[in-house]
Design a protein around this motif. Structure first.
Motif, PDB file in Angstrom:
ATOM      1  N   TYR A  35     117.233  89.861  72.434  1.00 59.35           N
ATOM      2  CA  TYR A  35     117.069  88.502  72.921  1.00 59.35           C
ATOM      3  C   TYR A  35     117.667  88.412  74.320  1.00 59.35           C
ATOM      4  CZ  TYR A  35     116.268  86.826  68.104  1.00 59.35           C
ATOM      5  OH  TYR A  35     115.775  86.600  66.831  1.00 59.35           O
ATOM      6  N   GLY A  42     118.094  78.622  75.545  1.00 61.84           N
ATOM      7  CA  GLY A  42     118.505  79.193  74.275  1.00 61.84           C
ATOM      8  C   GLY A  42     118.331  80.692  74.222  1.00 61.84           C
ATOM      9  N   LEU A  90     121.157  90.111  74.521  1.00 63.78           N
ATOM     10  CA  LEU A  90     121.826  90.189  73.236  1.00 63.78           C
ATOM     11  C   LEU A  90     121.011  91.025  72.263  1.00 63.78           C
ATOM     12  CD1 LEU A  90     122.717  86.438  73.156  1.00 63.78           C
ATOM     13  CD2 LEU A  90     124.416  88.258  73.155  1.00 63.78           C
ATOM     14  N   GLY A 107     125.459  91.840  68.829  1.00 70.00           N
ATOM     15  CA  GLY A 107     126.401  92.538  69.671  1.00 70.00           C
ATOM     16  C   GLY A 107     127.097  91.576  70.618  1.00 70.00           C
TER      17      GLY A 107
ATOM     18  N   LEU B  34     119.790  78.639  59.674  1.00 72.11           N
ATOM     19  CA  LEU B  34     121.113  79.186  59.966  1.00 72.11           C
ATOM     20  C   LEU B  34     121.711  78.464  61.163  1.00 72.11           C
ATOM     21  CD1 LEU B  34     118.816  81.815  59.925  1.00 72.11           C
ATOM     22  CD2 LEU B  34     120.923  82.937  59.242  1.00 72.11           C
ATOM     23  N   TYR B  36     124.590  79.290  64.231  1.00 79.64           N
ATOM     24  CA  TYR B  36     125.407  80.276  64.913  1.00 79.64           C
ATOM     25  C   TYR B  36     126.301  79.570  65.916  1.00 79.64           C
ATOM     26  CZ  TYR B  36     122.812  84.350  63.226  1.00 79.64           C
ATOM     27  OH  TYR B  36     122.264  85.328  62.447  1.00 79.64           O
ATOM     28  N   LYS B  38     128.595  80.373  69.485  1.00 79.11           N
ATOM     29  CA  LYS B  38     128.709  81.356  70.562  1.00 79.11           C
ATOM     30  C   LYS B  38     129.738  80.910  71.583  1.00 79.11           C
ATOM     31  CE  LYS B  38     126.073  84.025  73.920  1.00 79.11           C
ATOM     32  NZ  LYS B  38     127.079  83.855  74.984  1.00 79.11           N
ATOM     33  N   GLY B  43     128.745  87.629  71.869  1.00 75.77           N
ATOM     34  CA  GLY B  43     127.523  87.429  71.110  1.00 75.77           C
ATOM     35  C   GLY B  43     127.674  86.292  70.111  1.00 75.77           C
ATOM     36  N   PRO B  44     126.566  85.699  69.665  1.00 72.23           N
ATOM     37  CA  PRO B  44     126.632  84.656  68.646  1.00 72.23           C
ATOM     38  C   PRO B  44     127.182  85.212  67.333  1.00 72.23           C
ATOM     39  CG  PRO B  44     124.478  84.688  69.704  1.00 72.23           C
ATOM     40  CD  PRO B  44     125.188  85.928  70.128  1.00 72.23           C
ATOM     41  N   PHE B  46     127.439  84.298  63.132  1.00 67.23           N
ATOM     42  CA  PHE B  46     126.879  83.481  62.062  1.00 67.23           C
ATOM     43  C   PHE B  46     127.937  82.525  61.522  1.00 67.23           C
ATOM     44  CE2 PHE B  46     124.503  82.202  58.509  1.00 67.23           C
ATOM     45  CZ  PHE B  46     125.305  82.310  57.378  1.00 67.23           C
ATOM     46  N   SER B  49     124.563  78.871  56.517  1.00 66.13           N
ATOM     47  CA  SER B  49     123.119  78.773  56.317  1.00 66.13           C
ATOM     48  C   SER B  49     122.825  77.782  55.199  1.00 66.13           C
ATOM     49  CB  SER B  49     122.525  80.137  55.963  1.00 66.13           C
ATOM     50  OG  SER B  49     123.011  80.601  54.717  1.00 66.13           O
ATOM     51  N   PHE B  89     123.937  77.149  67.968  1.00 68.04           N
ATOM     52  CA  PHE B  89     122.490  77.329  67.888  1.00 68.04           C
ATOM     53  C   PHE B  89     122.039  77.179  66.442  1.00 68.04           C
ATOM     54  CE2 PHE B  89     121.579  78.889  72.098  1.00 68.04           C
ATOM     55  CZ  PHE B  89     122.733  79.543  72.508  1.00 68.04           C
ATOM     56  N   PRO B  93     113.871  81.631  60.210  1.00 67.12           N
ATOM     57  CA  PRO B  93     113.067  82.853  60.170  1.00 67.12           C
ATOM     58  C   PRO B  93     111.591  82.544  59.941  1.00 67.12           C
ATOM     59  CG  PRO B  93     114.082  82.519  58.044  1.00 67.12           C
ATOM     60  CD  PRO B  93     114.355  81.285  58.854  1.00 67.12           C
ATOM     61  N   TYR B  99     113.848  85.974  63.879  1.00 60.98           N
ATOM     62  CA  TYR B  99     114.502  84.670  63.876  1.00 60.98           C
ATOM     63  C   TYR B  99     114.141  83.959  65.168  1.00 60.98           C
ATOM     64  CZ  TYR B  99     117.441  87.037  60.425  1.00 60.98           C
ATOM     65  OH  TYR B  99     117.879  87.746  59.343  1.00 60.98           O
ATOM     66  N   ILE B 100     113.948  82.644  65.088  1.00 60.96           N
ATOM     67  CA  ILE B 100     113.789  81.855  66.301  1.00 60.96           C
ATOM     68  C   ILE B 100     114.961  80.896  66.400  1.00 60.96           C
ATOM     69  CG2 ILE B 100     111.281  82.051  66.464  1.00 60.96           C
ATOM     70  CD1 ILE B 100     111.078  79.290  65.197  1.00 60.96           C
ATOM     71  N   PHE B 101     115.373  80.623  67.633  1.00 56.81           N
ATOM     72  CA  PHE B 101     116.576  79.844  67.894  1.00 56.81           C
ATOM     73  C   PHE B 101     116.244  78.599  68.691  1.00 56.81           C
ATOM     74  CE2 PHE B 101     120.101  82.607  66.620  1.00 56.81           C
ATOM     75  CZ  PHE B 101     119.426  83.792  66.380  1.00 56.81           C
ATOM     76  N   GLY B 102     117.070  77.584  68.492  1.00 59.93           N
ATOM     77  CA  GLY B 102     117.009  76.414  69.335  1.00 59.93           C
ATOM     78  C   GLY B 102     117.658  76.692  70.687  1.00 59.93           C
ATOM     79  N   THR B 103     117.661  75.687  71.538  1.00 54.30           N
ATOM     80  CA  THR B 103     118.202  75.853  72.889  1.00 54.30           C
ATOM     81  C   THR B 103     119.710  75.721  72.954  1.00 54.30           C
ATOM     82  OG1 THR B 103     117.684  73.546  73.297  1.00 54.30           O
ATOM     83  CG2 THR B 103     116.082  75.173  74.078  1.00 54.30           C
ATOM     84  N   GLY B 104     120.316  75.286  71.850  1.00 50.81           N
ATOM     85  CA  GLY B 104     121.763  75.233  71.793  1.00 50.81           C
ATOM     86  C   GLY B 104     122.338  73.876  72.181  1.00 50.81           C
TER      87      GLY B 104
END
Lengths: 115, 111
Positions: A35, A42, A90, A107, B34, B36, B38, B43-44, B46, B49, B89, B93, B99-104
């Motif tokens: 990523y 994001g 990432l 990571g 989920l 996360y 950061k 790194g993010p 977990f 969930s 975030f 899945p 996995y897709i993530f939001g913009t935070g």
């Protein structure tokens, strides 16, 4: 504990250089991901791999390629670095989901600056 | 189009109060979600969930609520602590592998 290790925390490269970002995981996970994180955008998926030598494009694969020759290692390659590839990269890994909640492990990130 | 959206880029909360972070999604077929956390230059990690068959999951100070009819989930942190200051975030899945993530949302807890 799952450990995902990226080879560099910080990198500075010149425009046009070929850049290799390396990632190793120690938990025998089938899936690995790359990523990039940019402000306001994001985490965006570049490529992922669900098995050795297998790869799938994510949402933003242009300008990148990947290699997975061994299960524990997933490499991201910038064929010809450009300034718009300056970002936080990432790497992550996970087991294959089989009906239960599973998470990806990340990571520490590589901050790449292309000048 | 499979998306998760976090419409609030930032949130400030006083220490000890409740923090509520929100996330909307478009695909009713996601089978779990989920969250996360950061920190800068890391790194993010977990956090928590929730399965799509539940409407609440709690882990210590963190609770996630799922409203399937509204396609909305929220993360509650009670009480908020300065160490909770981070970017959060939400993720889902869309299938077996990725996995897709939001913009935070950047949370700042004020001491």
């Amino acid at each position: 504990d799952v450990k995902v290790t990226q080879s560099s925390r910080y990198l500075v490269k010149r425009t046009g250089e070929k850049v290799f970002l390396e990632c190793v995981q120690d938990m025998d996970h089938e899936n690995m991901f790359w990523y990039r994180q940019d402000p306001g955008l994001g985490l965006r998926l570049i490529y992922f791999s669900y098995d050795v030598k297998m790869k799938e494009k994510g949402d933003i694969p242009e300008g990148y390629s990947v290699s997975r020759e061994k299960k524990e290692r997933f490499s991201l390659i910038l064929e010809s670095a450009s300034t718009n590839q300056t970002s936080m990269y990432l790497c992550a890994s996970s087991v294959t989901k089989i009906g239960t909640n599973t998470e990806a492990f990340f990571g520490q990130g590589t901050r790449l600056t292309v000048v | 189009d499979q998306q998760v959206k976090q419409n609030s880029p930032s949130l400030s909360v006083q220490e000890g109060r409740i923090s509520i972070l929100n996330c909307d999604y478009t695909n009713s077929m996601f089978d779990y979600f989920l969250w996360y956390k950061k920190y800068p230059a890391e790194g993010p990690t977990f956090l928590i969930s929730i399965s799509s068959i539940k409407d609440k999951n709690e882990d210590g100070r963190f609770t996630v609520f799922l409203n399937k009819s509204a396609k909305h989930l929220s993360l509650h942190i009670v009480p908020s602590q300065p160490g909770d200051s981070a970017v959060y975030f939400c993720a889902a899945p869309p299938g077996t592998y990725k996995y897709i993530f939001g913009t935070g949302t950047r949370l700042k807890v004020l001491a």
